[in-house]
Design a protein around this motif. Structure first.
Motif, short mmCIF file in Angstrom:
data_model
loop_
_atom_site.label_atom_id
_atom_site.label_comp_id
_atom_site.label_asym_id
_atom_site.label_seq_id
_atom_site.Cartn_x
_atom_site.Cartn_y
_atom_site.Cartn_z
N ASP A 196 -25.02 -43.97 -38.32
CA ASP A 196 -26.17 -44.86 -38.51
C ASP A 196 -27.52 -44.19 -38.23
N GLU A 197 -27.51 -42.93 -37.89
CA GLU A 197 -28.76 -42.21 -37.63
C GLU A 197 -29.00 -41.16 -38.72
N PRO A 198 -30.26 -40.80 -38.92
CA PRO A 198 -31.48 -41.12 -38.14
C PRO A 198 -32.14 -42.46 -38.49
N ASP A 199 -31.50 -43.29 -39.32
CA ASP A 199 -32.11 -44.53 -39.79
C ASP A 199 -32.55 -45.44 -38.65
N THR A 200 -31.64 -45.70 -37.70
CA THR A 200 -31.94 -46.65 -36.63
C THR A 200 -33.18 -46.24 -35.85
N THR A 201 -33.27 -44.97 -35.53
CA THR A 201 -34.42 -44.48 -34.77
C THR A 201 -35.68 -44.41 -35.63
N ALA A 202 -35.53 -44.03 -36.89
CA ALA A 202 -36.69 -43.92 -37.79
C ALA A 202 -37.36 -45.27 -38.02
N HIS A 203 -36.58 -46.35 -38.03
CA HIS A 203 -37.19 -47.68 -38.18
C HIS A 203 -38.14 -47.98 -37.03
N GLU A 204 -37.87 -47.43 -35.87
CA GLU A 204 -38.70 -47.70 -34.69
C GLU A 204 -39.87 -46.73 -34.56
#
Length: 529
Positions: A196-204
């Motif tokens: 699920d990364e780097p999507d989860t962190t990039a959203h923040e």
């Protein structure tokens, strides 16, 4: 008798071990079927791949294939993972957004608890199911948390599956994959894995925030671990690896947010989806009013509105009932909400995706390496991820077949293969002949090993009996005659007198088994002579 029994047991264990090893090799699809691993890193931009940031991926790309792939529209997670797996555009497979409403079911989709019917739109057959359908006895697939892999398609379920568990370290997930491919019986030859990364962190924090870049490094280290484990198992040279992502990621700043409530009455419509793309269904009698209000606002604000029938053909996003009567999409780098209520950790900047799939910021990752792919090749002509399905069918030697239709075409990407051949040149009967010959010779091999071991065990048994101690002969013979035979012998004499032999034979006739006594005595005489 103890020595003979031990030897026979040893021979039996040896035969059993050899047979089990041989049978396991027969049952393992690794020995006769192509291996494919597909790894997806959510939201991984194509331009993250460079030698200083992602050395393992960079090396894998240089030794294999790097290509210009486009996501399907909308560029969201669940729709694109289903497109990669099935080869259909979203308007055909029906997963048209991360959140959606189905007017037929009168339900809203929730990925955590929605039933299989949301995913199982005919004629959808994910590649992992196709792999097992072709040869249910020898081909098996596995999923490491891939979206939609929990679904039963046409009464077929994936063989191995790890449910979502974010406590599993990424290296542990790779270790589980390797176990499926090597230690499980039967072993898996087709594996899909989702991270699920780097999507989860990039959203923040945005696509270029320090926190996001650190997740990119971890993703690369995970690929390094995969390569090391494959090398340890001597599978690297046999394995086709595709590393990809579902979409890219654009940077959004806090002054680029559109709130629909500032110009459109929220009581006039229902809205489903996720920024920056939404399906809108106006309430009865307000259809035109809602559309005209949105159309007028779009002339001064950074979004575009369509009636469903007017959505551009190149987006392949208008034919499914879950795409409602009005559709809106924000411009690149903008968010649009009814009323934004969440605060990203980056506060002044964050990341999002869902925009036009032709944008460079939405470009996903694609790297391929393995025995089927060229080395050092850069495929610059853009292709859409629907083409991955026929590509993977070919890699798994399931192509061509009318059983597995899709919107993709191998023609768009065939030149990344080595040797470069056309799709219709593959002869599926070759694999069947290989299997037939393999199992015939495998059966003869088991019989041969069994025969050799049995012959050896018989000969060894005879040899051991013929070399039994002279003392044992005398003791058993003496006990039968109720005398101590050695009292009649001079140990220094090696040749027995005829009178002594006659006396022994005479006494042996009174035994219950004189033939056995004579045989033992004869064997003993021959050794002494």
């Amino acid at each position: 008798m103890t020595t003979t029994t031990t030897t026979m047991c040893y021979i039996h264990r040896l035969y059993t071990t050899i047979s089990l090893i041989f049978i396991k090799s027969l049952l393992s699809p690794i020995c006769c079927h192509p291996i494919l691993i597909v790894i997806s890193f959510d939201g991984f931009r194509n331009d993250y791949v460079r030698p200083d940031l992602t050395p393992h991926m960079f090396k894998l790309a240089n030794n294999g294939v790097r290509a210009h792939m486009r996501s399907s529209f909308v560029t969201k997670t669940y729709p694109n993972h289903q497109t990669i797996a099935t080869g259909f555009y979203e308007e055909f497979h029906g997963i048209i957004n991360n959140e959606m409403f189905d007017p037929l079911y009168n339900e809203t989709f929730n990925v955590d608890n929605s039933s299989d019917i949301w995913w199982n739109e005919s004629p959808v057959i994910p590649i992992w199911i196709a792999n097992q359908m072709v040869d249910p006895v020898n081909r098996f697939s596995a999923s490491m948390q891939w979206p939609g892999s929990q679904v039963v398609y046409k009464n077929h379920a994936i063989k191995y599956r790890q449910e979502w568990n974010d406590t599993l370290t990424w290296n542990k997930r790779i270790d589980i994959i390797i176990k499926w491919m090597t230690d499980s019986i039967p072993t898996a030859n087709c594996v899909f894995a989702y991270f699920d990364e780097p999507d989860t962190t990039a959203h923040e924090y945005g696509p270029f925030g320090d926190e996001t870049i650190e997740k990119v490094r971890i993703a690369d280290q995970t690929i390094g671990h995969l390569i090391n484990r494959l090398e340890q198992k001597r599978l690297l040279s046999k394995t086709n690896i595709i590393i990809l992502s579902d979409h890219g990621m654009a940077e959004v700043k806090s002054d680029r947010v559109i709130n629909l409530n500032t110009f459109l009455d929220p009581d006039l419509y229902h809205i489903y989806g996720a920024s920056p793309v939404w399906s809108i269904e106006p309430k009865h009698k307000y259809e035109e009013q809602v559309y005209q209000t949105l159309l007028n606002a779009s002339k001064t604000k950074n979004f575009t509105v369509y009636k469903r029938e007017d959505i551009p053909e190149y987006l392949h996003y208008k034919k499914h009932r879950r795409i409602l009567s009005i559709f809106i999409v924000a411009d690149e780098g903008w968010d649009i909400y009814k009323n934004m209520t969440w605060t990203p950790k980056g506060i002044h900047q964050w990341g999002n995706h869902g925009y036009d799939n032709r944008l460079e910021s939405m470009r996903p990752l694609f790297i391929a390496n393995g025995p089927t792919f060229k080395s050092g090749y850069n495929h610059t002509k853009p292709f859409v991820n629907v083409d991955l399905y026929p590509l993977m069918l070919y890699v798994l030697q399931l192509y061509p077949t009318i059983q597995f239709p899709s919107n993709g075409s191998l023609t768009n990407i065939w030149d990344i293969l080595i040797p470069p051949i056309y799709a219709d040149s593959y002869d599926s009967s070759a694999q069947k002949w290989f299997n037939f010959i393999f199992y015939i010779f495998g059966g003869f091999g088991i019989l041969f090993f069994g025969s050799v071991c049995l012959i050896c065990s018989t000969n060894i048994g005879k040899s051991v009996r013929s070399r039994r101690s002279t003392d044992v002969v005398w003791e058993s013979l003496g006990s039968g005659l109720d005398i101590d035979l050695r009292s009649h012998l001079d140990p220094s004499v090696n040749d027995f007198s005829k009178s002594f032999d006659d006396d022994i034979i005479s006494r042996a006739n009174r035994l219950q088994k004189p033939e056995e006594t004579l045989l033992l005595l004869e064997d003993s005489d021959e050794e002494d002579l």
